[in-house]
Design a protein around this motif. Structure first.
Motif, mmCIF file in Angstrom:
data_model
loop_
_atom_site.group_PDB
_atom_site.id
_atom_site.type_symbol
_atom_site.label_atom_id
_atom_site.label_comp_id
_atom_site.label_asym_id
_atom_site.label_seq_id
_atom_site.Cartn_x
_atom_site.Cartn_y
_atom_site.Cartn_z
ATOM 1 N N LEU A 29 -4.802 7.412 -8.031
ATOM 2 C CA LEU A 29 -3.557 8.320 -7.960
ATOM 3 C C LEU A 29 -2.302 7.432 -7.986
ATOM 4 N N LEU A 30 -2.099 6.166 -7.809
ATOM 5 C CA LEU A 30 -0.946 5.403 -7.772
ATOM 6 C C LEU A 30 -0.949 4.576 -8.862
ATOM 7 N N ASP A 42 4.944 -0.734 -7.656
ATOM 8 C CA ASP A 42 4.008 -2.119 -7.161
ATOM 9 C C ASP A 42 4.166 -1.956 -5.787
ATOM 10 N N ALA A 43 5.199 -1.648 -5.107
ATOM 11 C CA ALA A 43 5.506 -1.632 -3.651
ATOM 12 C C ALA A 43 4.739 -0.616 -3.023
ATOM 13 N N MET A 44 4.644 0.609 -3.528
ATOM 14 C CA MET A 44 3.787 1.869 -3.289
ATOM 15 C C MET A 44 2.215 1.451 -3.148
ATOM 16 N N ARG A 45 1.847 0.665 -4.134
ATOM 17 C CA ARG A 45 0.491 0.085 -3.947
ATOM 18 C C ARG A 45 0.397 -0.833 -2.992
ATOM 19 N N TYR A 46 1.088 -1.722 -2.898
ATOM 20 C CA TYR A 46 1.077 -2.944 -1.759
ATOM 21 C C TYR A 46 1.031 -2.321 -0.565
ATOM 22 N N ALA A 47 1.742 -1.220 -0.174
ATOM 23 C CA ALA A 47 1.774 -0.625 0.873
ATOM 24 C C ALA A 47 0.557 0.083 1.391
ATOM 25 N N CYS A 86 1.083 5.983 5.324
ATOM 26 C CA CYS A 86 1.457 4.412 4.820
ATOM 27 C C CYS A 86 2.951 4.402 4.664
ATOM 28 N N TYR A 87 3.470 5.709 4.075
ATOM 29 C CA TYR A 87 4.933 5.853 4.082
ATOM 30 C C TYR A 87 5.676 5.525 5.363
ATOM 31 N N SER A 88 5.152 5.979 6.674
ATOM 32 C CA SER A 88 5.555 6.085 7.907
ATOM 33 C C SER A 88 5.661 4.592 8.263
ATOM 34 N N LEU A 125 5.809 7.465 -1.869
ATOM 35 C CA LEU A 125 4.408 7.735 -1.240
ATOM 36 C C LEU A 125 4.600 9.190 -0.719
ATOM 37 N N LEU A 126 5.644 9.453 0.127
ATOM 38 C CA LEU A 126 5.658 10.763 0.647
ATOM 39 C C LEU A 126 5.531 11.976 -0.255
ATOM 40 N N THR A 127 6.629 11.908 -1.370
ATOM 41 C CA THR A 127 6.517 13.020 -2.289
ATOM 42 C C THR A 127 5.318 12.965 -3.161
ATOM 43 N N ARG A 128 4.774 11.722 -3.389
ATOM 44 C CA ARG A 128 3.416 11.732 -4.242
ATOM 45 C C ARG A 128 2.202 12.560 -3.583
ATOM 46 N N ALA A 129 2.269 12.387 -2.232
ATOM 47 C CA ALA A 129 1.246 12.965 -1.305
ATOM 48 C C ALA A 129 1.258 14.635 -1.451
ATOM 49 N N PHE A 130 2.491 15.214 -1.440
ATOM 50 C CA PHE A 130 2.513 16.562 -1.899
ATOM 51 C C PHE A 130 2.264 16.967 -3.098
#
Length: 302
Positions: A29-30, A42-47, A86-88, A125-130
């Motif tokens: 998904l990422l 890359d940062a989203m995946r790292y987190a 993870c965003y939080s 990450l937050l917006t991708r979740a929705f």
């Protein structure tokens, strides 16, 4: 090393299997190709792809299994919830918030990249979740997808996790009692845990009574989880826990441990776990892993 009971071994294996599935789903998904904005991806995946207990996704998958929900649907919701969690963490670790350098045994996102990239990674990450929850692949019924989106927004927003974080930032200057700490932690930690349990019922279009039973279970384990965290903050080993400890005491924040003491706090966590298990009676043996999860939460060392 103490020998694991059959129940503990079964839960450990189930947690590991679920984490592997969630990691694979997050990886899919990422995905990101070569592009100017590649750094934030890359940062989203790292987190997100850094391990962690994956407790919240596990709760989604287990609650969904109670209602024979498609595993692929449950997995997408589990991954979306983990993105929000993870965003939080990324935002909580920023210098303007908790100012932490270590998360899950690795440099925090803003230390690995930079503050601006970490902020954008959390937003992404937050917006991708929705986006994932709203996708047709999550559930064929648009009403179910709308309910999943609405409930997660409520759990993560100003009346849930975000609101709880706001109170937590002010906690050192507030005279907080046990009721105040309970409300804070129900918002900051408990609401996402509750969503993890209720999401399976939403996916399965479960009867309101069964959804309520899972909500009550989640309320108890959410508080037990935070009490266990407070105990670990006092007794834990930073290397084993994977983050800095004893920061609440240094900041002068009231916690369950500072208000109740270690022994009473531990007894309270155990009582909450026992109460949580009683809420699962309508599900019989199908909820055994959820029962084991309640006990694991109060006994964990990480």
């Amino acid at each position: 090393m103490p020998r694991m009971s059959p129940q503990s071994r079964r839960l450990s294996e189930a947690l590991a299997a679920a984490a592997a599935q969630v990691n694979a789903e997050l990886d899919l998904l990422l995905q990101a190709g070569e592009c100017p904005e590649r750094r934030v991806h890359d940062a989203m995946r790292y987190a997100t792809l850094d391990g962690g207990k994956r407790l919240r996704p596990f709760l989604v998958m287990q609650s969904a299994s109670l209602f024979n929900v498609s595993p692929s649907s449950a997995l997408r919701v589990a991954a979306a919830l983990e993105m929000v969690h993870c965003y939080s963490l990324v935002h909580d670790d920023l210098p303007c918030m908790d100012d932490d350098d270590l998360r899950r045994g690795r440099p925090t996102c803003h230390k690995k990249f930079d503050e601006a990239t970490a902020l954008l990674a959390g937003d992404g990450l937050l917006t991708r979740a929705f986006e994932v929850l709203a996708g047709e692949a999550t559930h064929c019924d648009p009403a179910v997808r709308c309910q999943l989106v609405g409930e997660l927004a409520h759990a993560a927003g100003g009346q849930g996790m975000v609101g709880g974080q706001m109170v937590d930032l002010q906690a050192a200057s507030l005279d907080m009692d046990v009721n105040d700490i309970t409300r804070l932690q129900q918002m900051k930690t408990g609401r996402l845990i509750s969503y993890g349990c209720e999401a399976g019922a939403i996916l399965g279009k479960a009867a309101s009574s069964l959804r309520l039973a899972l909500k009550n279970y989640a309320r108890e384990i959410g508080l037990a989880f935070q009490i266990a965290d407070d105990i670990l903050d006092v007794e834990g080993d930073a290397k084993q826990v994977g983050k800095a400890l004893r920061k609440d005491a240094e900041a002068g924040k009231a916690t369950f441990v500072s208000l109740l003491g270690i022994d009473r706090a531990r007894a309270q966590a155990k009582m909450l776990a026992d109460q949580a298990c009683r809420h699962l009676e309508p599900f019989g043996d199908k909820a055994d892993l959820l029962r084991s999860t309640a006990l694991y939460i109060v006994e964990r060392r990480t």
